[in-house]
Design a protein around this motif. Structure first.
Motif, mmCIF file in Angstrom:
data_model
loop_
_atom_site.group_PDB
_atom_site.id
_atom_site.type_symbol
_atom_site.label_atom_id
_atom_site.label_comp_id
_atom_site.label_asym_id
_atom_site.label_seq_id
_atom_site.Cartn_x
_atom_site.Cartn_y
_atom_site.Cartn_z
ATOM 1 N N GLU A 111 0.870 -1.182 0.000
ATOM 2 C CA GLU A 111 0.000 0.000 0.000
ATOM 3 C C GLU A 111 0.898 1.220 0.000
ATOM 4 O O GLU A 111 2.116 1.115 0.210
ATOM 5 C CB GLU A 111 -0.949 0.015 1.200
ATOM 6 C CG GLU A 111 -0.292 0.168 2.538
ATOM 7 C CD GLU A 111 -1.316 0.315 3.667
ATOM 8 O OE1 GLU A 111 -0.907 0.654 4.774
ATOM 9 O OE2 GLU A 111 -2.513 0.088 3.447
ATOM 10 N N VAL A 112 0.317 2.382 -0.262
ATOM 11 C CA VAL A 112 1.102 3.612 -0.309
ATOM 12 C C VAL A 112 1.679 3.892 1.088
ATOM 13 O O VAL A 112 0.948 3.828 2.087
ATOM 14 C CB VAL A 112 0.233 4.796 -0.780
ATOM 15 C CG1 VAL A 112 1.000 6.115 -0.677
ATOM 16 C CG2 VAL A 112 -0.220 4.569 -2.220
ATOM 17 N N PRO A 113 2.979 4.178 1.193
ATOM 18 C CA PRO A 113 3.570 4.458 2.509
ATOM 19 C C PRO A 113 2.949 5.691 3.157
ATOM 20 O O PRO A 113 2.454 6.596 2.470
ATOM 21 C CB PRO A 113 5.044 4.714 2.195
ATOM 22 C CG PRO A 113 5.272 4.124 0.844
ATOM 23 C CD PRO A 113 3.981 4.233 0.114
ATOM 24 N N ASP A 114 2.992 5.731 4.492
ATOM 25 C CA ASP A 114 2.452 6.901 5.185
ATOM 26 C C ASP A 114 3.413 8.080 5.153
ATOM 27 O O ASP A 114 3.073 9.175 5.595
ATOM 28 C CB ASP A 114 2.037 6.557 6.617
ATOM 29 C CG ASP A 114 3.173 6.022 7.479
ATOM 30 O OD1 ASP A 114 4.331 5.991 6.996
ATOM 31 O OD2 ASP A 114 2.905 5.609 8.620
ATOM 32 N N ALA A 115 4.614 7.871 4.640
ATOM 33 C CA ALA A 115 5.565 8.970 4.445
ATOM 34 C C ALA A 115 6.324 8.699 3.153
ATOM 35 O O ALA A 115 6.877 7.623 2.976
ATOM 36 C CB ALA A 115 6.530 9.081 5.618
ATOM 37 N N LEU A 116 6.321 9.665 2.230
ATOM 38 C CA LEU A 116 7.002 9.500 0.957
ATOM 39 C C LEU A 116 8.401 10.092 1.016
ATOM 40 O O LEU A 116 8.686 10.999 1.808
ATOM 41 C CB LEU A 116 6.227 10.184 -0.169
ATOM 42 C CG LEU A 116 4.862 9.603 -0.517
ATOM 43 C CD1 LEU A 116 4.225 10.444 -1.620
ATOM 44 C CD2 LEU A 116 4.969 8.152 -0.948
ATOM 45 N N TYR A 117 9.274 9.599 0.141
ATOM 46 C CA TYR A 117 10.617 10.145 0.017
ATOM 47 C C TYR A 117 10.508 11.628 -0.333
ATOM 48 O O TYR A 117 9.795 12.015 -1.264
ATOM 49 C CB TYR A 117 11.382 9.409 -1.081
ATOM 50 C CG TYR A 117 12.848 9.771 -1.166
ATOM 51 C CD1 TYR A 117 13.803 9.031 -0.475
ATOM 52 C CD2 TYR A 117 13.284 10.855 -1.916
ATOM 53 C CE1 TYR A 117 15.153 9.360 -0.546
ATOM 54 C CE2 TYR A 117 14.621 11.188 -1.991
ATOM 55 C CZ TYR A 117 15.549 10.433 -1.303
ATOM 56 O OH TYR A 117 16.882 10.760 -1.363
ATOM 57 N N GLY A 118 11.202 12.453 0.423
ATOM 58 C CA GLY A 118 11.283 13.866 0.082
ATOM 59 C C GLY A 118 10.179 14.735 0.627
ATOM 60 O O GLY A 118 10.225 15.947 0.487
ATOM 61 N N VAL A 119 9.153 14.141 1.282
ATOM 62 C CA VAL A 119 8.052 14.963 1.790
ATOM 63 C C VAL A 119 8.080 14.982 3.314
ATOM 64 O O VAL A 119 8.558 15.909 3.942
ATOM 65 C CB VAL A 119 6.691 14.455 1.276
ATOM 66 C CG1 VAL A 119 5.561 15.359 1.773
ATOM 67 C CG2 VAL A 119 6.674 14.425 -0.237
ATOM 68 N N GLU A 120 7.594 13.905 3.917
ATOM 69 C CA GLU A 120 7.485 13.885 5.381
ATOM 70 C C GLU A 120 8.794 13.500 6.060
ATOM 71 O O GLU A 120 8.909 13.589 7.281
ATOM 72 C CB GLU A 120 6.382 12.909 5.812
ATOM 73 C CG GLU A 120 4.978 13.345 5.416
ATOM 74 C CD GLU A 120 4.572 12.851 4.034
ATOM 75 O OE1 GLU A 120 5.442 12.300 3.329
ATOM 76 O OE2 GLU A 120 3.400 13.021 3.672
ATOM 77 N N ILE A 121 9.774 13.027 5.302
ATOM 78 C CA ILE A 121 11.039 12.630 5.905
ATOM 79 C C ILE A 121 12.162 13.482 5.342
ATOM 80 O O ILE A 121 12.037 14.086 4.282
ATOM 81 C CB ILE A 121 11.335 11.127 5.649
ATOM 82 C CG1 ILE A 121 11.481 10.848 4.147
ATOM 83 C CG2 ILE A 121 10.259 10.254 6.246
ATOM 84 C CD1 ILE A 121 11.932 9.436 3.837
ATOM 85 N N ALA A 122 13.267 13.533 6.058
ATOM 86 C CA ALA A 122 14.443 14.269 5.576
ATOM 87 C C ALA A 122 15.143 13.420 4.521
ATOM 88 O O ALA A 122 15.656 12.357 4.823
ATOM 89 C CB ALA A 122 15.384 14.564 6.731
ATOM 90 N N SER A 123 15.144 13.886 3.285
ATOM 91 C CA SER A 123 15.718 13.124 2.173
ATOM 92 C C SER A 123 16.820 13.952 1.540
ATOM 93 O O SER A 123 16.568 15.038 1.024
ATOM 94 C CB SER A 123 14.631 12.791 1.141
ATOM 95 O OG SER A 123 13.563 12.075 1.751
ATOM 96 N N ASN A 124 18.038 13.444 1.592
ATOM 97 C CA ASN A 124 19.191 14.219 1.151
ATOM 98 C C ASN A 124 19.261 14.410 -0.353
ATOM 99 O O ASN A 124 19.910 15.337 -0.828
ATOM 100 C CB ASN A 124 20.479 13.544 1.630
ATOM 101 C CG ASN A 124 20.687 13.670 3.119
ATOM 102 O OD1 ASN A 124 20.885 14.771 3.620
ATOM 103 N ND2 ASN A 124 20.623 12.557 3.828
ATOM 104 N N TYR A 125 18.606 13.528 -1.125
ATOM 105 C CA TYR A 125 18.878 13.517 -2.559
ATOM 106 C C TYR A 125 17.638 13.732 -3.422
ATOM 107 O O TYR A 125 17.659 13.467 -4.607
ATOM 108 C CB TYR A 125 19.570 12.200 -2.937
ATOM 109 C CG TYR A 125 20.833 11.968 -2.133
ATOM 110 C CD1 TYR A 125 21.915 12.838 -2.247
ATOM 111 C CD2 TYR A 125 20.943 10.913 -1.248
ATOM 112 C CE1 TYR A 125 23.075 12.647 -1.504
ATOM 113 C CE2 TYR A 125 22.094 10.707 -0.501
ATOM 114 C CZ TYR A 125 23.160 11.575 -0.635
ATOM 115 O OH TYR A 125 24.297 11.385 0.101
ATOM 116 N N GLN A 126 16.532 14.226 -2.838
ATOM 117 C CA GLN A 126 15.344 14.512 -3.640
ATOM 118 C C GLN A 126 15.641 15.672 -4.577
ATOM 119 O O GLN A 126 16.288 16.655 -4.212
ATOM 120 C CB GLN A 126 14.164 14.847 -2.727
ATOM 121 C CG GLN A 126 12.859 15.094 -3.454
ATOM 122 C CD GLN A 126 12.291 13.850 -4.117
ATOM 123 O OE1 GLN A 126 12.933 13.273 -4.995
ATOM 124 N NE2 GLN A 126 11.100 13.435 -3.731
#
Length: 364
Positions: free
Chosen positions: A336-351
């Motif tokens: 299912e769709v994660p509750d946090a996407l890469y680059g939105v709700e989490i700190a993502s260094n490479y978005q």
């Protein structure tokens, strides 16, 4: 959504959180909330490293601890920090262990920053016959084999060099499904080359300037993996420039390059980088192959994100041309769709990235 026998796909962060609560994945000390990524769990180094004379797999019926004395040279405590030397092989028991149900299997891979430092990090398990594979129903410890290839690194317990992704059932998209998904939500800028995955080519004609990549310097200093944005790239990397769309790779050298295309991973999918044509044989691309849901996805702030390529040339010099296919992205459905996407709700260094070194280096 709770995990059921009918659940199929890569397990997202919210299900991983449930599995941690059920000790399917456990840790000593306990797993931290920020170890959870959209489609994986970060793994932490334990406190003891063992220097090996050779890499090994334990094999059927044998544990890692049972085989270690055959290969051990010496062991040391990481709690005060320890340098893992370039060209040497080490094993570190991880803080996490797995207790997988029979229906769930797992794969592991280096994190992005690990790959960009040319750190070969692979998980081995008791009775393991493959690296980076955790068999269905496996119950036991997890170990990281670490081989710094370009730079010596300073490590401490708790550092996160790799990650684990859990799957239930078969979720890989076939070419027809991938074509349909691309038509619905474009996965790549330009024409999609789809054959056992989505083709990925190298970009050697930048939109501005002539900087196309970096080559690791052979006699650089030590990198403390806790120091973010601390190092001058010029001390560790040689800039590569070209005005003709071609780069000749040197045998044994390590390169950071970038894809020509921007790529997108929609929220309901995950992807993994795989070799495109093993028969080419002259180079290997991408030591850190997990792409999370939301990477490069416009709604997650990633429009235009390129794939950074970690490239090592093998036996012979090889002429790499702009637009040459060097890898493929294999897409899988999420349960299912994660509750946090890469680059939105989490700190993502490479978005939203272009050509970019690991986070330990100062930006240009």
């Amino acid at each position: 959504m709770a995990l059921t026998p009918d659940t199929t796909g890569v397990l997202p962060s919210q299900i991983l959180r449930e599995l941690v609560a059920q000790d399917v994945l456990s840790g000593t000390p306990a797993i931290l909330p920020d170890q959870l990524q959209p489609a994986s769990l970060d793994l932490r180094l334990g406190s003891v490293a063992v220097r090996l004379r050779a890499s090994f797999l334990p094999g059927k019926g044998r544990s890692v601890a049972e085989r270690l004395p055959e290969f051990e040279m010496h062991r040391f405590d990481l709690r005060d920090g320890m340098v893992l030397e370039k060209g040497c092989v080490y094993v570190v028991e991880l803080m996490e262990r797995a207790n997988l149900p029979a229906a769930i299997h797992a794969v592991t891979n280096a994190k992005s920053s690990t790959g960009r430092l040319d750190l070969l990090v692979r998980v081995i398990t008791d009775e393991g016959v493959e690296f980076d594979r955790v068999a269905p129903g496996y119950s036991g410890p997890l170990y990281a084999e670490i081989c710094p290839r370009s730079f010596s690194v300073l490590v401490r317990p708790g550092m996160r060099l790799n990650q684990i992704r859990l799957r239930q059932g078969q979720a890989v998209l076939g070419d027809a499904e991938l074509t349909a998904l691309h038509a619905q939500s474009p996965l790549v800028s330009g024409e999609a080359v789809i054959s056992e995955g989505l083709g990925f080519s190298v970009g050697l004609r930048p939109e501005s300037g002539d900087l196309v990549g970096y080559r690791a310097k052979p006699h650089a200093g030590v990198i403390d993996l806790d120091r973010i944005g601390a190092y001058d790239p010029a001390d560790f990397w040689e800039e590569l420039r070209t005005d003709n769309g071609r780069l000749i790779l040197d045998p044994g050298a390590f390169y950071i390059l970038v894809s020509r295309e921007s790529v997108s991973i929609p929220p309901g999918y995950a992807a993994e980088m795989a070799p495109y044509l093993a028969m080419v044989g002259e180079f290997r691309v991408h030591y850190a192959g997990f792409f999370d849901p939301g990477f490069g996805y416009a709604a997650a702030g990633g429009a235009g994100a390129r794939g950074v390529l970690e490239v090592r040339c093998h036996e012979a010099p090889f002429a790499l041309e702009d637009g040459q296919i060097v890898g493929r992205l294999v897409y899988e459905r999420m349960a299912e769709v994660p509750d946090a996407l890469y680059g939105v709700e989490i700190a993502s260094n490479y978005q939203g990235q272009g050509l970019k070194l690991a986070k330990h280096f100062r930006a240009g």
